[in-house]
Design an enzyme around this catalytic site. Structure first.
Site, short mmCIF file in Angstrom:
data_model
loop_
_atom_site.label_atom_id
_atom_site.label_comp_id
_atom_site.label_asym_id
_atom_site.label_seq_id
_atom_site.Cartn_x
_atom_site.Cartn_y
_atom_site.Cartn_z
N TYR A 130 -15.73 116.88 18.93
CA TYR A 130 -14.60 116.01 19.28
C TYR A 130 -13.50 116.16 18.25
O TYR A 130 -13.77 116.31 17.05
CB TYR A 130 -15.09 114.57 19.35
CG TYR A 130 -14.19 113.61 20.09
CD1 TYR A 130 -13.35 114.03 21.12
CD2 TYR A 130 -14.18 112.25 19.77
CE1 TYR A 130 -12.54 113.15 21.80
CE2 TYR A 130 -13.38 111.35 20.45
CZ TYR A 130 -12.55 111.81 21.46
OH TYR A 130 -11.75 110.93 22.13
N HIS A 151 -11.75 104.40 28.60
CA HIS A 151 -11.78 105.64 27.85
C HIS A 151 -13.18 106.22 27.88
O HIS A 151 -14.17 105.49 28.04
CB HIS A 151 -11.34 105.39 26.40
CG HIS A 151 -10.97 106.63 25.66
ND1 HIS A 151 -11.90 107.44 25.06
CD2 HIS A 151 -9.76 107.20 25.42
CE1 HIS A 151 -11.29 108.46 24.49
NE2 HIS A 151 -9.98 108.34 24.68
N CYS A 211 -5.36 97.57 47.92
CA CYS A 211 -5.29 97.94 49.34
C CYS A 211 -3.91 98.52 49.65
O CYS A 211 -2.90 98.06 49.12
CB CYS A 211 -5.57 96.73 50.23
SG CYS A 211 -7.18 95.99 49.96
#
Length: 696
Positions: free
Chosen positions: A359, A480, A134
């Site tokens: 990748y 991730h 917050c």
């Protein structure tokens, strides 16, 4: 405190709804506040209004059986009547704010709610009761009353935030545990209190306070049922004064955060003398990272980063040597080196136009073989989403084949699916050439390989997610792109309320630094807790970055900021690996049992248990400090002592008789072009649209 309550009930214009006004004063004249109860079932209306009671709101620790007087829950209902009450109260609250047409009026109403919230006793305004995430400081206390219902108290040093708390307390105070837990953050989306867009972080208070309410509710229920609480994950607490490890695994990590000064001096001396640069990944051995981090202060040609920055740094160097004389494997690289993956790419080559997005965690051989089958571009977790979106925007009717990480592929597809629920304006902020229609159209043409996982991120599965939900749901959550879908969804939900990040290791580091800087800017004492949803080796760079921020502000402020990095670990001690194992894997056979590949052990002794480091890549840890020093001391390699550290196998040829190094580097060069120009190269587009895909 001397509180009084007054109540007036009058019929409304609707035959099935009524209005009642509750006012609450502290030595002042009553000020009416209207709550609209729309849609209460007719068969409950009479009993509902007969059961209204005015009560006084006690401080925490003094629990009557009835909820607080200022809230809609200031009623006593039979069990059959309470089942619909919290949702009805929330819909009433939504209708009330929506009935106020002017934004300023909605803010005024919120501030009025704030005035009705009793101040929290000093004994409850503790760090353990703080709500994380917050903009203002928020405290929340919760207890279970004698009837098994949950009682809430909240306070804030901001009137706007206090109004948020008052609304949530009015909805859930006195509700049963199941009613508290059934409310979703999505249920609060309709609340609009008129705050301008720049105050979005304050609006996240709705969600973060709710999550904290639910965490405390689970704990109270478990306590009542006599359940043994989950054992906390190991963690490191970082302060301006130092580091406090919690748990044996954290202690093992902390040992290397203050590296041996003699080893640092030795490394710096040889790097300077022989003009050697070093690129290292965030996941490498903590001893190596600790020494490299310390050496960076004296030698700037050391780069500890994610794969993308590593690649950019390495290409600027003349020669490259590995930090191990063993062949280091990778479960993802192994998955892409199988016949199954080649069959996957054969399908791609028969579906023109096609682009293979591979990748970076794959071998150069895989990149070369792939590029001869179908046009290929390398990606990292940092740029995979913009790469795919740009490719779809640049090539009409394109098919994209991503691999080999199955979790990342599924998460990317889920991310695009969620984008179809966004507005065109929101999508344009992500990529200017896309909208809802284009995102919907690309989904059927996005394919991903379904038999490849990272052995580290695979462990962030159901068991870990369950414990995060139980103990850390109110913490900042990082994940991730390679984590399983359940962890991905949890982090995405946290991201929507400003409490999470999903992406690359660099994205995770940047997020932590940003939140710490925001806490320092608020200039109030705070405790920030981050769940590290990736390989634990990242902690070295996180600690260095956080301590740098704390040190820079410590001289100008007396504010105390504690930053806790939590390491989720799984009880699994062995995970599945690819059927085509790396040569780095050894085989183990017990009697007549099945042969299982055994992952290489970790040099720094983490192990794999609740006290250990399942989220620790054994392959990355094979890059050792002794190998680094050995390479440095033998350069230049006039006697050929470093042959084992070179990349000899890249001198071999592809099935079409071309150099592995030449062909395998093409997908990487395409990635570098994309990074520089933010578009696919003309050469790659020509290959995609031409006949290159079938090897012709």
């Amino acid at each position: 405190m001397d509180f009084s309550s007054s109540m007036a009930i009058k019929p409304s214009s609707s035959s099935c709804s009524s209005l009642f006004a509750i006012s609450r004063t502290q030595n002042s004249s009553p000020k009416p506040l209207l709550f609209n109860f729309h849609g209460i079932p007719r068969n409950h209306q009479n009993s509902f209004f007969k059961s209204l009671k005015c009560i006084q709101s006690p401080p925490p620790g003094s629990l009557p059986s009835n909820p607080t007087s200022f809230s809609c829950s200031a009623v006593t209902l039979s069990p059959t009547q309470t089942s619909y009450l919290p949702p009805r109260k929330l819909s009433t609250l939504v209708a009330e704010f929506q009935s106020l047409l002017e934004p300023l009026d909605r803010v005024k109403r919120l501030l009025h709610y704030a005035s009705l919230l009793p101040p929290l006793p000093a004994s409850s305004r503790t760090d353990s009761n703080r709500v994380m995430g917050c903009t203002a400081r928020v405290w929340l206390d919760a207890q279970m009353d004698s009837e098994g219902n949950i009682r809430f108290w909240a306070d804030s040093d901001s009137e706007i935030t206090k109004g948020f708390c008052a609304c949530l307390v009015s909805v859930l105070d006195g509700a049963g545990p199941e009613e508290v837990l059934q409310l979703k953050t999505e249920d609060l989306a309709a609340l609009n209190v008129g705050l301008p867009g720049g105050e979005r972080s304050r609006v996240n208070t709705w969600h973060n306070v709710l999550i904290s309410m639910q965490k405390r509710t689970r704990a109270l229920v478990a306590q009542k049922e006599g359940k043994t609480p989950f054992e906390p994950f190991p963690s490191l607490v970082i302060t301006a004064e130092g580091i406090q490890p919690k748990g044996t695994y954290a202690e093992a990590q902390a040992r290397y955060l203050s590296p041996d000064k003699l080893k640092v001096k030795e490394l710096v001396h040889v790097l300077k003398e022989k003009q050697i640069g070093v690129v290292a990944h965030f996941y490498m051995d903590p001893e190596v990272q600790g020494i490299l981090t310390a050496a960076q202060k004296e030698w700037p040609h050391i780069h500890i980063s994610d794969s993308l920055v590593m690649a950019d740094s390495a290409v600027k160097m003349v020669g490259v040597y590995r930090m191990s004389n063993e062949r280091i494997g990778c479960s993802l690289a192994d998955a892409a080196a199988t016949s199954d993956y080649m069959n996957y790419l054969e399908s791609a080559s028969n579906s023109l136009p096609s682009l293979h997005v591979v990748y970076i965690n794959t071998s150069l051989e895989t990149k070369a073989y792939s590029h001869e089958l179908v046009p290929t571009i390398t990606c990292t977790s940092s740029n995979v989403v913009p790469t795919i979106l740009q490719a779809f925007a640049q090539v009409p009717d394109l098919n994209i084949w991503y691999g080999p990480d199955s979790y990342m592929g599924a998460n990317i597809k889920e991310l695009f699916q969620q984008m179809t629920l966004m507005s065109d304006e929101e999508i344009a902020e992500i990529h200017p050439k896309h909208n809802r229609d284009s995102i919907k159209s690309l989904l059927p043409r996005l394919h991903y390989y379904e038999n490849g996982t990272c052995i580290v991120h695979h462990l962030f599965g159901h068991e870990v997610v369950e414990r995060i939900n139980e103990m850390y749901c109110d913490a900042f959550l990082t994940a991730h792109f390679e984590v399983p879908g359940e962890m991905f969804s949890l982090a995405m939900e946290a991201k929507r309320r400003g409490m999470g990040v999903v992406g690359s290791t660099q994205n995770i580091l940047d997020f932590i630094k940003q939140r710490v800087q925001e806490a320092l800017d608020r200039n109030v004492d705070d405790h920030l807790q981050f769940v590290l949803g990736t390989e634990s080796g990242m902690v070295t760079s996180i600690v260095a970055a956080v301590r740098s921020l704390l040190d820079s502000s410590n001289s100008n402020s007396s504010t105390k900021i504690n930053v806790e990095i939590v390491f989720p670990v799984s009880s699994d001690s062995m995970t599945k690996t690819s059927t085509s194992a790396s040569p780095a894997l050894k085989s183990f056979k017990a009697g007549d049992d099945v042969i299982l590949p055994v992952v290489p052990g970790v040099a720094s002794g983490e192990g794999c248990s609740i006290h250990g480091g399942c989220a620790s890549c054994p392959y990355m840890k094979m890059n050792s400090l002794s190998s680094l020093l050995n390479v440095c001391h033998h350069l230049p390699d006039e006697r050929n002592n470093l042959k084992a550290y070179e990349t000899e196998r890249f001198k071999s040829q592809t099935p079409q008789g071309k150099s592995i190094a030449d062909v395998g580097c093409q997908p990487i060069l395409h990635m570098r072009h994309f990074q520089a120009k933010k578009e696919l190269s003309e050469e790659l587009v020509y290959q995609v649209l031409g006949s290159h895909g079938n090897g012709k």
